[in-house]
Design a protein around this motif. Structure first.
Motif, short mmCIF file in Angstrom:
data_model
loop_
_atom_site.label_atom_id
_atom_site.label_comp_id
_atom_site.label_asym_id
_atom_site.label_seq_id
_atom_site.Cartn_x
_atom_site.Cartn_y
_atom_site.Cartn_z
N PRO A 197 11.55 64.39 -61.49
CA PRO A 197 10.65 64.11 -62.62
C PRO A 197 10.51 65.28 -63.58
O PRO A 197 10.32 65.08 -64.78
N ILE A 198 10.66 66.50 -63.07
CA ILE A 198 10.60 67.69 -63.94
C ILE A 198 11.80 67.71 -64.88
O ILE A 198 11.68 67.94 -66.08
N TYR A 199 13.00 67.44 -64.34
CA TYR A 199 14.20 67.38 -65.16
C TYR A 199 14.06 66.33 -66.25
O TYR A 199 14.45 66.54 -67.41
N GLN A 200 13.51 65.18 -65.86
CA GLN A 200 13.38 64.10 -66.84
C GLN A 200 12.37 64.46 -67.92
O GLN A 200 12.58 64.18 -69.11
N TYR A 201 11.28 65.12 -67.52
CA TYR A 201 10.27 65.55 -68.49
C TYR A 201 10.87 66.55 -69.48
O TYR A 201 10.59 66.51 -70.68
N MET A 202 11.74 67.44 -68.97
CA MET A 202 12.38 68.44 -69.82
C MET A 202 13.53 67.86 -70.63
O MET A 202 14.09 68.54 -71.49
N LYS A 203 13.92 66.61 -70.32
CA LYS A 203 15.08 65.95 -70.94
C LYS A 203 16.33 66.82 -70.79
O LYS A 203 17.14 66.96 -71.70
N ARG A 204 16.45 67.38 -69.62
CA ARG A 204 17.62 68.18 -69.29
C ARG A 204 18.86 67.30 -69.29
O ARG A 204 18.79 66.10 -69.01
N GLY A 205 20.02 67.89 -69.61
CA GLY A 205 21.26 67.12 -69.67
C GLY A 205 21.49 66.31 -68.41
O GLY A 205 21.43 66.85 -67.31
N GLY A 206 21.78 65.03 -68.59
CA GLY A 206 21.98 64.15 -67.46
C GLY A 206 20.70 63.49 -66.98
O GLY A 206 20.74 62.63 -66.09
#
Length: 298
Positions: A197-206
């Protein structure tokens, strides 16, 4: 009636009967009963936006280039096969540094990704890496970068790739997760799961949307807690096939120093999860990836 395969490519096909059709000069081989992993890789890497995100973000950094350039030296005038080539990251990263291959063959299960790779200069074939349609012993260099952990049977893919290497040729794999580095337990496992969920919040690649993240995770069959590759797999599979094998643990930040035994340290989030799981983050077993460089001796 199938379009005639160009002379260079046709000489490498052991099973031309597996060629089903052509699509924009891409050779399409039959994949019977594709697994969920094959379907996920086909869709995710062939998605026009997600595939481009991957191409721009992954395996393009200075340390990646430094390490791979040191291992390859030059592929000028050589026959190179890139298995699991995706949209063409390996060649895009190295083409300015390693020369121009005589023949560059890219294999993947994603038609959309192969269309991108073809524009870079690959001759492209859609085929299952677990059942390659090629003759043995024709390639000077065979590469599998971030490929094995996307496949159902990693050992089978490694075996199929190794068959293509001629005597004196190189087999190179990298950027597959080392199993011992991901044996998370308890709080370490919980922390590992919270990254999503942190990656998604940051809109990190992928991970820019829930859908992209879900499909991306579906492609990574063996990038899970307590899963991944081991050094033993490379030695046990490749040495009986006549390869001299060297395996280098590394953490993606040391470049060519990995070849001298400097594996560096995992990124902080991995170190924390490892410590919480009883893994020593300063050990080679905690290195996130294993690079295998194998030379065929006979």
């Amino acid at each position: 009636m199938l379009k005639k395969i160009n002379t260079t490519c046709s000489q490498y096909f052991a099973q031309p009967s597996k060629i089903d059709r052509w699509d924009e000069d891409i050779i399409i081989c039959q994949i019977l009963n594709p697994s969920p992993a094959i379907q996920a890789n086909s869709y995710y890497f062939g998605h026009p936006e997600w595939g481009l995100n991957y191409f721009k973000a992954c395996h393009r950094d200075e340390k990646f280039v430094e390490l791979w350039q040191t291992v390859i030296g030059s592929w000028q005038g050589k026959v190179v096969v890139d298995i699991g080539c995706g949209p063409g990251n390996v060649y895009a990263s190295l083409k300015e540094f390693c020369g121009e291959p005589q023949f560059l063959l890219g294999v993947d299960v994603s038609l959309g990704a192969l269309k991108m790779a073809r524009k870079l200069g690959y001759t492209t074939v859609l085929a299952d890496a677990q059942n390659l349609p090629f003759i043995s012993g024709f390639a000077d260099i065979v590469v599998l970068n971030a490929c094995l952990h996307h496949c159902d049977d990693m050992a089978k893919v490694l075996q199929e790739a190794a068959k293509l290497v001629r005597p004196g040729g190189l087999l190179i794999t990298d950027h597959d997760p080392q199993k011992s580095a991901y044996e998370f337990k308890g709080l370490g496992s919980l922390l590992w799961k919270l990254r999503l969920p942190i990656y998604q919040y940051m809109k990190r690649g992928g991970h820019t949307t829930a859908e992209e993240q879900s499909w991306g995770l579906a492609t990574e069959v063996h990038h899970k807690a307590c899963d991944g590759i081991t050094s033993d797999m490379f030695y046990e599979m490749l040495e009986p096939m006549g390869f001299a094998v060297k395996v280098y643990p590394h953490n993606h930040i040391v470049g060519a120093e990995a070849l001298k035994g400097n594996y560096g340290k995992p990124f902080w989030k991995y170190r924390l999860a490892q410590r919480l799981s009883g893994i020593n983050p300063n050990s080679p077993e905690a290195a996130l990836s294993l690079m295998c460089v194998a030379t065929r001796m006979d």
